[in-house]
Enzyme design. Structure first.
Site, PDB file in Angstrom:
ATOM      1  N   ARG A  99       3.521  -9.560 -21.406  1.00  0.00           N
ATOM      2  CA  ARG A  99       3.973 -10.507 -20.380  1.00  0.00           C
ATOM      3  C   ARG A  99       5.365 -10.961 -20.801  1.00  0.00           C
ATOM      4  O   ARG A  99       5.530 -11.551 -21.872  1.00  0.00           O
ATOM      5  CB  ARG A  99       3.030 -11.704 -20.272  1.00  0.00           C
ATOM      6  CG  ARG A  99       3.592 -12.819 -19.416  1.00  0.00           C
ATOM      7  CD  ARG A  99       2.588 -13.853 -19.016  1.00  0.00           C
ATOM      8  NE  ARG A  99       1.642 -13.326 -18.050  1.00  0.00           N
ATOM      9  CZ  ARG A  99       0.784 -14.068 -17.340  1.00  0.00           C
ATOM     10  NH1 ARG A  99       0.758 -15.377 -17.496  1.00  0.00           N
ATOM     11  NH2 ARG A  99      -0.037 -13.509 -16.495  1.00  0.00           N
ATOM     12  N   HIS A 126       3.328  -7.960 -10.947  1.00  0.00           N
ATOM     13  CA  HIS A 126       2.100  -8.395 -11.616  1.00  0.00           C
ATOM     14  C   HIS A 126       0.978  -7.432 -11.178  1.00  0.00           C
ATOM     15  O   HIS A 126       0.062  -7.806 -10.457  1.00  0.00           O
ATOM     16  CB  HIS A 126       1.788  -9.845 -11.212  1.00  0.00           C
ATOM     17  CG  HIS A 126       0.816 -10.544 -12.110  1.00  0.00           C
ATOM     18  ND1 HIS A 126       0.297  -9.965 -13.257  1.00  0.00           N
ATOM     19  CD2 HIS A 126       0.239 -11.772 -12.043  1.00  0.00           C
ATOM     20  CE1 HIS A 126      -0.526 -10.815 -13.835  1.00  0.00           C
ATOM     21  NE2 HIS A 126      -0.585 -11.915 -13.123  1.00  0.00           N
ATOM     22  N   GLN A 129      -2.945  -8.107 -11.680  1.00  0.00           N
ATOM     23  CA  GLN A 129      -3.435  -9.133 -10.759  1.00  0.00           C
ATOM     24  C   GLN A 129      -3.816  -8.487  -9.421  1.00  0.00           C
ATOM     25  O   GLN A 129      -4.908  -8.715  -8.881  1.00  0.00           O
ATOM     26  CB  GLN A 129      -2.343 -10.188 -10.528  1.00  0.00           C
ATOM     27  CG  GLN A 129      -2.683 -11.202  -9.461  1.00  0.00           C
ATOM     28  CD  GLN A 129      -3.787 -12.158  -9.894  1.00  0.00           C
ATOM     29  OE1 GLN A 129      -3.736 -12.711 -10.973  1.00  0.00           O
ATOM     30  NE2 GLN A 129      -4.802 -12.339  -9.059  1.00  0.00           N
ATOM     31  N   ASP A 226       1.054 -18.156  -3.486  1.00  0.00           N
ATOM     32  CA  ASP A 226       1.299 -18.314  -4.930  1.00  0.00           C
ATOM     33  C   ASP A 226       2.201 -19.542  -5.083  1.00  0.00           C
ATOM     34  O   ASP A 226       2.735 -20.068  -4.094  1.00  0.00           O
ATOM     35  CB  ASP A 226       1.974 -17.040  -5.466  1.00  0.00           C
ATOM     36  CG  ASP A 226       2.174 -17.049  -6.984  1.00  0.00           C
ATOM     37  OD1 ASP A 226       1.561 -17.906  -7.671  1.00  0.00           O
ATOM     38  OD2 ASP A 226       2.961 -16.211  -7.494  1.00  0.00           O
ATOM     39  N   CYS A 266      -3.442 -16.270  -6.853  1.00  0.00           N
ATOM     40  CA  CYS A 266      -3.631 -15.664  -8.183  1.00  0.00           C
ATOM     41  C   CYS A 266      -3.973 -16.701  -9.247  1.00  0.00           C
ATOM     42  O   CYS A 266      -4.533 -16.350 -10.279  1.00  0.00           O
ATOM     43  CB  CYS A 266      -2.378 -14.902  -8.574  1.00  0.00           C
ATOM     44  SG  CYS A 266      -0.889 -15.924  -8.524  1.00  0.00           S
ATOM     45  N   ARG A 294     -10.449 -10.294 -12.560  1.00  0.00           N
ATOM     46  CA  ARG A 294      -9.456  -9.880 -13.559  1.00  0.00           C
ATOM     47  C   ARG A 294     -10.150  -9.198 -14.733  1.00  0.00           C
ATOM     48  O   ARG A 294      -9.674  -8.199 -15.260  1.00  0.00           O
ATOM     49  CB  ARG A 294      -8.638 -11.081 -14.080  1.00  0.00           C
ATOM     50  CG  ARG A 294      -7.828 -11.856 -13.042  1.00  0.00           C
ATOM     51  CD  ARG A 294      -6.721 -11.030 -12.401  1.00  0.00           C
ATOM     52  NE  ARG A 294      -5.835 -10.401 -13.372  1.00  0.00           N
ATOM     53  CZ  ARG A 294      -4.797 -11.006 -13.953  1.00  0.00           C
ATOM     54  NH1 ARG A 294      -4.479 -12.237 -13.647  1.00  0.00           N
ATOM     55  NH2 ARG A 294      -4.033 -10.347 -14.827  1.00  0.00           N
TER      56      ARG A 294
HETATM   57  N1   CP Z   1      -3.026 -15.090 -12.470  1.00  0.00           N
HETATM   58  C1   CP Z   1      -2.615 -15.005 -13.748  1.00  0.00           C
HETATM   59  O1   CP Z   1      -1.987 -14.037 -14.177  1.00  0.00           O
HETATM   60  O2   CP Z   1      -2.976 -16.082 -14.514  1.00  0.00           O
HETATM   61  P1   CP Z   1      -2.481 -16.414 -15.983  1.00  0.00           P
HETATM   62  O3   CP Z   1      -1.035 -16.789 -15.891  1.00  0.00           O
HETATM   63  O4   CP Z   1      -3.357 -17.545 -16.406  1.00  0.00           O
HETATM   64  O5   CP Z   1      -2.662 -15.200 -16.845  1.00  0.00           O
HETATM   65  N1  NVA Z   2       4.372 -16.151  -9.726  1.00  0.00           N
HETATM   66  C1  NVA Z   2       3.679 -16.810 -10.802  1.00  0.00           C
HETATM   67  C2  NVA Z   2       2.419 -16.082 -11.139  1.00  0.00           C
HETATM   68  C3  NVA Z   2       1.614 -16.653 -12.253  1.00  0.00           C
HETATM   69  C4  NVA Z   2       0.381 -15.859 -12.559  1.00  0.00           C
HETATM   70  C5  NVA Z   2       4.605 -16.897 -12.009  1.00  0.00           C
HETATM   71  O1  NVA Z   2       5.285 -15.911 -12.309  1.00  0.00           O
HETATM   72  O2  NVA Z   2       4.649 -17.947 -12.650  1.00  0.00           O
END
Ligand code: CP
Ligand code: NVA
Length: 309
Positions: A99, A126, A129, A226, A266, A294
């Protein structure tokens, strides 16, 4: 070496195969030996609840070992190159989930690594997801085949961000209808939409980008939203709150969609901003099915990428 950096790394057949495998693993959840003796590194530059925990538990339940690595404790933080980090970790591990802030960093890591690399969220995509979300849509809409999935309409209301880009990509690859409404200045980028339309021309998907949330959700089977401010954009919080206010998913907006429309997010969510608590905690919301899925989808992704490593 197969990696998963983008939804576009998978064919429609592969996506449906991963989703179907996840459904099977979900129905008989137990500890298996699919990835016995394999180790997965998890490098996180940003916070995570779902992605980090679901990948860790998935790896454990497949007989493998998950190793959580906080990016700030790696030598990379002191300037070790991405190349040297990727080469080194490839000598220990069978796969890595990353990440990161910059998609380009994950792509560089993947091209230097000798093991599969999985995008656990970047500024661009992502994918894990959205693969889990396709399982959630299939379950809730009782969709049994990839061709039946083509009949649905998914509307995204909100920011041109990682989640909406991967969702749009999945529509383009799988061939379902996708409409998106964003305030001015927060629309999806031209290149992102052009690529999706290019794939859509072959899959039969319709990709519609507009300003009106009511138009976007008209006749939709799924409304997805989101956060208005993604991780890393916190300095824009107040400006975004103003721009996105008319884009809240609330009871009124739901009236424009199909009566059986489901609401997706998400997570994490800010109740009262991108969606009301009434909607997120209401009967159409499937947000915790998404969160649960997930786990099952990570297992299917890991088997798909790591079984032959
Ligand atoms: N939706 C998602 O990726 O959640 P986290 O940021 O908690 O991993
Ligand atoms: N768009 C959000 C998704 C988190 C899972 C972010 O990048 O913070």
């Amino acid at each position: 070496m197969k990696s998963l950096l983008s939804i576009y790394d998978l064919s429609a057949q592969e996506i449906w195969g991963i989703v179907s495998l996840a459904a099977r693993l979900k129905s008989g959840r137990k500890k298996t030996a699919h990835l016995n003796g394999k180790s997965l590194g998890l490098i996180f530059e940003k916070p995570s609840t779902r992605t980090s925990v679901s990948f860790s538990v998935a790896m454990y339940e497949l007989g493998g070992f998950p190793l959580m690595l906080d990016a700030k404790n790696l030598q990379r933080k002191r300037g070790e190159s991405i190349y040297d980090t990727a080469q080194t970790l490839s000598r220990y591990l069978h796969g890595v989930v990353i990440r990161a802030f910059n998609h380009a960093d994950v792509a560089e890591f993947a091209s230097a690594a000798g093991i599969p690399v999985i995008n656990g969220l970047t500024d661009q995509e992502h994918p894990c997801q959205i693969l889990g979300d396709i399982l959630t849509i299939a379950e809730n809409k009782k969709i049994k085949t990839a061709s039946a999935l083509k009949k649905i309409k998914v509307a995204f209301v909100g920011d041109g961000n990682n989640v909406s880009y991967s969702l749009m990509a999945s529509a383009a690859v799988m061939g379902f209808s996708f409409s998106m409404a964003s305030p001015r200045g927060y629309e999806p980028g031209g290149r992102i939409v052009a690529k999706a339309r290019d794939y859509a021309a072959r899959s039969g998907a319709e990709i519609d980008i507009m300003a009106s949330p009511q138009e976007a959700v008209r006749g939709a089977d799924v409304i997805y939203t989101d956060v208005w401010t993604s991780m890393g954009a916190e300095s824009e919080l107040e400006k975004r709150k103003k721009a996105f206010k008319p884009y809240q998913v609330n009871r009124k907006l739901l009236e424009y969609a199909k009566p059986a429309c489901i609401v997706m997010h998400c997570l994490p969510a800010n109740r009262g901003e991108e969606a009301t608590a009434e909607v997120l905690d209401g009967p159409r919301s499937v947000i915790f099915d998404q969160a649960e899925n997930r786990l099952h989808i990570q297992k299917a992704i890991l088997i798909h990428l790591l079984k032959d490593v």
